[in-house]
Design a protein around this motif. Structure first.
Motif, PDB file in Angstrom:
ATOM      1  N   CYS A  42      -0.648  -0.693   2.578  1.00 30.81           N
ATOM      2  CA  CYS A  42      -0.456  -0.717   4.026  1.00 30.81           C
ATOM      3  C   CYS A  42       0.537   0.395   4.392  1.00 30.81           C
ATOM      4  CB  CYS A  42       0.077  -2.073   4.483  1.00 30.81           C
ATOM      5  SG  CYS A  42       0.463  -2.139   6.255  1.00 30.81           S
ATOM      6  N   SER A  43       0.179   1.214   5.364  1.00 26.36           N
ATOM      7  CA  SER A  43       1.059   2.264   5.856  1.00 26.36           C
ATOM      8  C   SER A  43       0.890   2.357   7.367  1.00 26.36           C
ATOM      9  CB  SER A  43       0.744   3.596   5.182  1.00 26.36           C
ATOM     10  OG  SER A  43      -0.597   3.974   5.454  1.00 26.36           O
ATOM     11  N   PHE A  44       1.751   3.146   8.005  1.00 29.45           N
ATOM     12  CA  PHE A  44       1.648   3.252   9.456  1.00 29.45           C
ATOM     13  C   PHE A  44       2.023   4.653   9.924  1.00 29.45           C
ATOM     14  CE2 PHE A  44       6.091   2.155   8.847  1.00 29.45           C
ATOM     15  CZ  PHE A  44       6.761   2.943   9.769  1.00 29.45           C
ATOM     16  N   PHE A  45       1.600   4.978  11.145  1.00 25.23           N
ATOM     17  CA  PHE A  45       1.983   6.216  11.810  1.00 25.23           C
ATOM     18  C   PHE A  45       2.771   5.861  13.062  1.00 25.23           C
ATOM     19  CE2 PHE A  45       1.251   9.168  15.296  1.00 25.23           C
ATOM     20  CZ  PHE A  45       1.741  10.348  14.750  1.00 25.23           C
ATOM     21  N   SER A  46       3.867   6.606  13.276  1.00 25.29           N
ATOM     22  CA  SER A  46       4.692   6.392  14.457  1.00 25.29           C
ATOM     23  C   SER A  46       5.283   7.724  14.884  1.00 25.29           C
ATOM     24  CB  SER A  46       5.818   5.398  14.143  1.00 25.29           C
ATOM     25  OG  SER A  46       6.749   5.347  15.211  1.00 25.29           O
ATOM     26  N   TRP A  47       5.450   7.898  16.188  1.00 29.42           N
ATOM     27  CA  TRP A  47       6.062   9.118  16.705  1.00 29.42           C
ATOM     28  C   TRP A  47       7.553   9.156  16.405  1.00 29.42           C
ATOM     29  CZ3 TRP A  47       3.246  13.093  18.088  1.00 29.42           C
ATOM     30  CH2 TRP A  47       1.945  12.882  18.567  1.00 29.42           C
ATOM     31  N   GLN A  48       8.146   8.020  16.175  1.00 24.35           N
ATOM     32  CA  GLN A  48       9.574   7.947  15.936  1.00 24.35           C
ATOM     33  C   GLN A  48       9.903   8.183  14.458  1.00 24.35           C
ATOM     34  OE1 GLN A  48      11.680   7.594  18.482  1.00 24.35           O
ATOM     35  NE2 GLN A  48      10.024   7.301  19.960  1.00 24.35           N
ATOM     36  N   TRP A  49      11.186   8.562  14.203  1.00 25.61           N
ATOM     37  CA  TRP A  49      11.656   8.615  12.825  1.00 25.61           C
ATOM     38  C   TRP A  49      11.627   7.210  12.244  1.00 25.61           C
ATOM     39  CZ3 TRP A  49      12.333  13.214  10.590  1.00 25.61           C
ATOM     40  CH2 TRP A  49      12.563  14.321  11.400  1.00 25.61           C
ATOM     41  N   THR A  50      11.515   7.135  10.922  1.00 22.79           N
ATOM     42  CA  THR A  50      11.496   5.824  10.283  1.00 22.79           C
ATOM     43  C   THR A  50      12.816   5.110  10.539  1.00 22.79           C
ATOM     44  OG1 THR A  50      10.066   6.684   8.543  1.00 22.79           O
ATOM     45  CG2 THR A  50      11.164   4.593   8.117  1.00 22.79           C
ATOM     46  N   SER A  51      12.711   3.981  11.180  1.00 25.18           N
ATOM     47  CA  SER A  51      13.896   3.233  11.589  1.00 25.18           C
ATOM     48  C   SER A  51      14.431   2.379  10.435  1.00 25.18           C
ATOM     49  CB  SER A  51      13.548   2.329  12.778  1.00 25.18           C
ATOM     50  OG  SER A  51      14.597   1.431  13.053  1.00 25.18           O
ATOM     51  N   PRO A  52      15.758   2.199  10.355  1.00 20.59           N
ATOM     52  CA  PRO A  52      16.303   1.261   9.359  1.00 20.59           C
ATOM     53  C   PRO A  52      15.884  -0.172   9.632  1.00 20.59           C
ATOM     54  CG  PRO A  52      18.041   2.085  10.812  1.00 20.59           C
ATOM     55  CD  PRO A  52      16.824   2.876  11.110  1.00 20.59           C
ATOM     56  N   GLU A  53      15.342  -0.408  10.845  1.00 18.65           N
ATOM     57  CA  GLU A  53      14.876  -1.740  11.209  1.00 18.65           C
ATOM     58  C   GLU A  53      13.358  -1.886  11.060  1.00 18.65           C
ATOM     59  OE1 GLU A  53      16.204  -2.479  15.149  1.00 18.65           O
ATOM     60  OE2 GLU A  53      18.338  -2.316  14.649  1.00 18.65           O
ATOM     61  N   HIS A  73       6.956 -11.096   4.498  1.00 18.63           N
ATOM     62  CA  HIS A  73       7.607 -10.420   5.609  1.00 18.63           C
ATOM     63  C   HIS A  73       8.751  -9.575   5.056  1.00 18.63           C
ATOM     64  CE1 HIS A  73       8.427  -9.735   9.828  1.00 18.63           C
ATOM     65  NE2 HIS A  73       9.720 -10.000   9.637  1.00 18.63           N
ATOM     66  N   TYR A  74       8.831  -8.324   5.555  1.00 19.81           N
ATOM     67  CA  TYR A  74       9.923  -7.423   5.183  1.00 19.81           C
ATOM     68  C   TYR A  74      10.673  -7.037   6.446  1.00 19.81           C
ATOM     69  CZ  TYR A  74      12.458  -3.348   3.470  1.00 19.81           C
ATOM     70  OH  TYR A  74      13.452  -2.454   3.142  1.00 19.81           O
ATOM     71  N   THR A  75      11.995  -7.273   6.457  1.00 23.29           N
ATOM     72  CA  THR A  75      12.806  -6.924   7.607  1.00 23.29           C
ATOM     73  C   THR A  75      14.263  -6.786   7.184  1.00 23.29           C
ATOM     74  OG1 THR A  75      13.382  -7.539   9.884  1.00 23.29           O
ATOM     75  CG2 THR A  75      13.242  -9.324   8.272  1.00 23.29           C
ATOM     76  N   ASN A  76      15.007  -5.932   7.892  1.00 19.25           N
ATOM     77  CA  ASN A  76      16.432  -5.710   7.614  1.00 19.25           C
ATOM     78  C   ASN A  76      16.678  -5.322   6.154  1.00 19.25           C
ATOM     79  OD1 ASN A  76      17.190  -6.310  10.288  1.00 19.25           O
ATOM     80  ND2 ASN A  76      17.204  -8.510   9.819  1.00 19.25           N
ATOM     81  N   GLY A  77      15.713  -4.574   5.574  1.00 24.82           N
ATOM     82  CA  GLY A  77      15.893  -4.069   4.226  1.00 24.82           C
ATOM     83  C   GLY A  77      15.667  -5.073   3.126  1.00 24.82           C
ATOM     84  N   ASP A 120       0.815  -5.889   9.477  1.00 23.04           N
ATOM     85  CA  ASP A 120       1.351  -5.425  10.753  1.00 23.04           C
ATOM     86  C   ASP A 120       2.682  -4.729  10.483  1.00 23.04           C
ATOM     87  OD1 ASP A 120       1.572  -4.918  13.394  1.00 23.04           O
ATOM     88  OD2 ASP A 120       2.223  -6.936  13.972  1.00 23.04           O
ATOM     89  N   ALA A 121       2.971  -3.663  11.221  1.00 25.02           N
ATOM     90  CA  ALA A 121       4.186  -2.883  11.014  1.00 25.02           C
ATOM     91  C   ALA A 121       4.860  -2.605  12.351  1.00 25.02           C
ATOM     92  CB  ALA A 121       3.870  -1.580  10.298  1.00 25.02           C
ATOM     93  N   LYS A 122       6.203  -2.590  12.340  1.00 30.53           N
ATOM     94  CA  LYS A 122       7.003  -2.258  13.513  1.00 30.53           C
ATOM     95  C   LYS A 122       8.033  -1.205  13.106  1.00 30.53           C
ATOM     96  CE  LYS A 122       5.015  -5.696  15.714  1.00 30.53           C
ATOM     97  NZ  LYS A 122       3.950  -5.430  16.713  1.00 30.53           N
ATOM     98  N   ASP A 126       9.317   1.773  18.399  1.00 35.75           N
ATOM     99  CA  ASP A 126       7.861   1.593  18.429  1.00 35.75           C
ATOM    100  C   ASP A 126       7.542   0.201  17.881  1.00 35.75           C
ATOM    101  OD1 ASP A 126       7.678   4.109  19.373  1.00 35.75           O
ATOM    102  OD2 ASP A 126       6.768   4.997  17.598  1.00 35.75           O
ATOM    103  N   ILE A 127       7.163  -0.678  18.767  1.00 37.38           N
ATOM    104  CA  ILE A 127       6.870  -2.054  18.336  1.00 37.38           C
ATOM    105  C   ILE A 127       5.469  -2.485  18.744  1.00 37.38           C
ATOM    106  CG2 ILE A 127       9.285  -2.773  18.346  1.00 37.38           C
ATOM    107  CD1 ILE A 127       8.798  -3.959  21.131  1.00 37.38           C
ATOM    108  N   GLY A 128       4.745  -1.575  19.404  1.00 35.38           N
ATOM    109  CA  GLY A 128       3.389  -1.910  19.820  1.00 35.38           C
ATOM    110  C   GLY A 128       2.377  -1.556  18.754  1.00 35.38           C
TER     111      GLY A 128
END
Length: 227
Positions: A42-53, A73-77, A120-122, A126-128
């Protein structure tokens, strides 16, 4: 003033539109042999830099079921694996969030694992976006895919064509070499014959030799007359 406000609103609208541009990618279908380990990418594309969140979540819907419980679920590292369900002791996070990779590994798959896995990735802000799904098919023996067979056939055909072309040019080279060798031999023989013929002609056309031959002939005739 109005132009500045209009420009600011356009920029804000552009930023807002980019804040929903998360595109998630998975395979369409994954085949696995019973008892083996399978990686679900699973990978994703986003206009933003990869967020620590950055966050990933996986859900599973078994074939014939309407429920899709979250299994990872993966969140907050940190990764969190559901403590209930068929994958609680067989699931491992093998992705790299810094590279936008949220892949998981399922060990010792069984026929009961057949179903649809949704990722699903956030990537705040970018959360949409929309999640992506991959269907897992477990076999007693993984069938050879048609694409693999087609690729193998094409490879064999291309190999045979290359071999035929190589043999063709090798035969042309050998024939040309043989013809050249024969022509050189015939050329040497022809020169030898021409040399001997030229010697004979030169001997016949030499005036001194012709005069000596005529004189010898007259002497022989005189001898005959005396007898």
């Amino acid at each position: 003033m109005l132009s500045v406000l209009a420009l600011t609103s356009v920029v804000l609208l552009g930023i807002a539109s980019q804040c929903t541009a998360v595109t998630v990618y998975t395979s369409w279908e994954k085949h696995a042999q019973v008892g083996s380990d399978v990686r679900l990418s699973c990978s994703f594309f986003s206009w933003q830099w990869t967020s620590p969140e950055v966050s990933f979540s996986w859900s599973y819907r078994a074939d014939g079921s309407k429920e899709s419980p979250t299994i990872f679920h993966y969140t907050n590292g940190a990764p969190y694996i559901a403590n209930k369900g068929p994958f609680r002791d067989r699931l491992e996070f093998v992705g790299n969030p810094n590279r936008r990779d949220g892949s998981i590994l399922i060990r010792n798959v069984d026929f009961s694992d057949n179903g649809t896995f949704t990722c699903d990735a956030k990537n705040p802000p970018d959360i949409g976006g929309h999640p992506s799904s991959v269907r897992l098919l477990v076999y007693e023996k993984v069938p050879v895919q048609a694409g693999v067979i087609t690729g193998a056939i094409i490879g064999v055909v291309l190999g045979l064509l290359i071999l035929v072309v190589a043999i063709y040019y090798l035969m042309r080279f050998l024939v040309a070499r043989r013809v050249f060798s024969l022509s050189m031999r015939h050329g040497k023989k022809g020169k030898g014959k021409e040399g001997s013929q030229q010697k004979q002609v030169s001997a016949v056309m030499d005036p001194a030799k012709l005069k000596a031959a005529a004189s010898e002939k007259k002497k022989q005739e005189a001898r005959r007359e005396k007898k």
